[in-house]
Design a protein around this motif. Structure first.
Motif, mmCIF file in Angstrom:
data_model
loop_
_atom_site.group_PDB
_atom_site.id
_atom_site.type_symbol
_atom_site.label_atom_id
_atom_site.label_comp_id
_atom_site.label_asym_id
_atom_site.label_seq_id
_atom_site.Cartn_x
_atom_site.Cartn_y
_atom_site.Cartn_z
ATOM 1 N N GLU A 1 -46.473 108.367 -3.440
ATOM 2 C CA GLU A 1 -47.862 108.809 -3.600
ATOM 3 C C GLU A 1 -48.287 109.151 -2.156
ATOM 4 O O GLU A 1 -47.655 109.005 -1.064
ATOM 5 N N PRO A 2 -49.500 110.058 -2.179
ATOM 6 C CA PRO A 2 -49.719 110.646 -0.996
ATOM 7 C C PRO A 2 -50.211 109.602 0.178
ATOM 8 O O PRO A 2 -50.175 109.942 1.406
ATOM 9 N N ASN A 3 -50.702 108.466 -0.211
ATOM 10 C CA ASN A 3 -51.109 107.499 0.919
ATOM 11 C C ASN A 3 -49.889 106.409 1.315
ATOM 12 O O ASN A 3 -50.107 105.928 2.163
ATOM 13 N N PHE A 4 -48.526 107.190 0.856
ATOM 14 C CA PHE A 4 -47.711 105.959 1.237
ATOM 15 C C PHE A 4 -46.955 106.934 2.334
ATOM 16 O O PHE A 4 -46.532 108.076 2.313
ATOM 17 N N PHE A 5 -46.635 106.193 3.471
ATOM 18 C CA PHE A 5 -45.957 106.899 4.588
ATOM 19 C C PHE A 5 -44.596 107.372 4.259
ATOM 20 O O PHE A 5 -44.185 108.468 4.695
ATOM 21 N N GLY A 6 -43.825 106.801 3.331
ATOM 22 C CA GLY A 6 -42.623 107.060 2.934
ATOM 23 C C GLY A 6 -41.339 106.498 3.598
ATOM 24 O O GLY A 6 -41.424 105.948 4.498
ATOM 25 N N HIS A 7 -39.930 106.497 2.922
ATOM 26 C CA HIS A 7 -38.758 105.789 3.216
ATOM 27 C C HIS A 7 -37.922 107.079 3.496
ATOM 28 O O HIS A 7 -37.913 108.200 3.216
ATOM 29 N N ARG A 8 -37.072 106.777 4.358
ATOM 30 C CA ARG A 8 -36.139 107.701 4.900
ATOM 31 C C ARG A 8 -34.728 107.210 5.045
ATOM 32 O O ARG A 8 -33.560 107.847 5.075
ATOM 33 N N THR A 9 -34.662 105.797 5.135
ATOM 34 C CA THR A 9 -33.122 105.433 5.384
ATOM 35 C C THR A 9 -33.282 103.827 4.568
ATOM 36 O O THR A 9 -34.322 103.259 4.924
ATOM 37 N N PHE A 10 -32.227 103.500 4.305
ATOM 38 C CA PHE A 10 -32.112 101.993 3.815
ATOM 39 C C PHE A 10 -30.921 101.231 4.625
ATOM 40 O O PHE A 10 -29.928 102.137 5.020
ATOM 41 N N ASN A 11 -30.690 100.058 4.651
ATOM 42 C CA ASN A 11 -29.741 99.359 5.533
ATOM 43 C C ASN A 11 -29.137 98.322 4.602
ATOM 44 O O ASN A 11 -30.086 97.500 4.187
ATOM 45 N N ASN B 1 -22.397 94.140 -8.207
ATOM 46 C CA ASN B 1 -22.698 94.326 -7.049
ATOM 47 C C ASN B 1 -22.765 95.994 -6.671
ATOM 48 O O ASN B 1 -22.336 96.595 -5.674
ATOM 49 N N ILE B 2 -23.348 96.567 -7.667
ATOM 50 C CA ILE B 2 -23.729 98.264 -7.624
ATOM 51 C C ILE B 2 -25.243 98.025 -7.034
ATOM 52 O O ILE B 2 -25.996 97.567 -7.929
ATOM 53 N N VAL B 3 -25.619 98.756 -5.893
ATOM 54 C CA VAL B 3 -26.872 98.867 -5.509
ATOM 55 C C VAL B 3 -27.318 100.110 -6.196
ATOM 56 O O VAL B 3 -26.836 101.344 -5.641
ATOM 57 N N THR B 4 -28.371 100.232 -6.881
ATOM 58 C CA THR B 4 -29.089 101.405 -7.488
ATOM 59 C C THR B 4 -30.271 101.931 -6.694
ATOM 60 O O THR B 4 -31.323 100.992 -6.707
ATOM 61 N N VAL B 5 -30.287 102.969 -5.886
ATOM 62 C CA VAL B 5 -31.284 103.286 -5.341
ATOM 63 C C VAL B 5 -32.108 104.479 -6.231
ATOM 64 O O VAL B 5 -31.411 105.669 -6.130
ATOM 65 N N THR B 6 -33.020 104.320 -6.750
ATOM 66 C CA THR B 6 -33.834 105.369 -7.516
ATOM 67 C C THR B 6 -34.777 105.944 -6.335
ATOM 68 O O THR B 6 -35.703 105.479 -5.891
ATOM 69 N N ILE B 7 -34.571 107.340 -6.148
ATOM 70 C CA ILE B 7 -35.378 108.147 -5.393
ATOM 71 C C ILE B 7 -36.605 108.756 -6.007
ATOM 72 O O ILE B 7 -36.269 109.713 -6.796
ATOM 73 N N GLU B 8 -37.719 108.665 -5.668
ATOM 74 C CA GLU B 8 -39.042 109.318 -6.239
ATOM 75 C C GLU B 8 -39.883 109.692 -5.112
ATOM 76 O O GLU B 8 -39.835 109.447 -4.060
ATOM 77 N N LYS B 9 -40.624 110.674 -5.576
ATOM 78 C CA LYS B 9 -41.771 111.388 -4.561
ATOM 79 C C LYS B 9 -42.725 110.113 -4.487
ATOM 80 O O LYS B 9 -43.228 109.488 -5.551
ATOM 81 N N ASN C 1 -31.682 110.987 -7.950
ATOM 82 C CA ASN C 1 -32.513 111.547 -7.261
ATOM 83 C C ASN C 1 -33.871 111.996 -8.746
ATOM 84 O O ASN C 1 -33.449 112.880 -9.443
ATOM 85 N N LYS C 2 -34.829 111.481 -8.465
ATOM 86 C CA LYS C 2 -35.798 111.479 -9.495
ATOM 87 C C LYS C 2 -37.059 112.472 -9.108
ATOM 88 O O LYS C 2 -38.167 112.520 -9.463
#
Length: 150
Positions: A130-140, A120-128, A56-57
């Motif tokens: 930019e205002p013009n980016f719709f955003g991510h909510r999930t990954f598969n 086989n470690i999936v690292t997901v860095t979560i950041e805020k 969580n960044k």
């Protein structure tokens, strides 16, 4: 004469329509890959156990969980904290969302940056985002080893 001409036209039209269609159905060479929408953002080895590390960044507390219907047990990820998910099988949908109530005047959207190590470690860095980016909510994570973000 008309019957022979009609037969020839029918034969030619059938051949000219079926040959290009069968040629278009072939798999394109790998050089045609273009990154973009609906392409996997990363890949892991589906033959080995996979582990997901969430970082969580952002400046907000987040919750994350697997989206299976058997049980709901979200975990909290404070700002700067790291969380680990493992032993979930060979595929998963993982949701990440803010605990703060939404504010339509100042929307807060997330962006996932995904990296996979040789272990086989999936690292997901979560950041805020930019205002013009719709955003991510999930990954598969799919059984094939492909990783998609939504």
């Amino acid at each position: 004469m008309k019957a022979a001409y009609l037969g020839l036209v029918t034969l030619l039209s059938t051949v000219t329509l079926t040959v290009p269609i069968s040629m278009m159905a072939q798999n394109p060479p790998a050089e045609t890959y273009q990154p973009g929408f609906w392409q996997p953002v990363a890949r892991f080895d589906p033959k080995k156990p996979v582990e997901v590390k969430l970082i969580n960044k952002t400046e907000l507390s987040l919750e994350y969980d697997l989206t299976d219907v058997e049980f709901v047990n979200p975990d909290t990820l404070s700002p700067g904290e790291t969380g680990i998910l493992k032993n979930f099988g060979d595929s998963a949908y993982i949701v990440v969302y803010s605990l703060a109530p939404p504010n339509p005047e100042t929307p807060f959207t997330l962006k996932f940056n995904i990296d996979v190590t040789d272990d086989n470690i999936v690292t997901v860095t979560i950041e805020k985002a930019e205002p013009n980016f719709f955003g991510h909510r999930t990954f598969n994570l799919q059984k094939t080893g492909a990783i998609f973000v939504y």
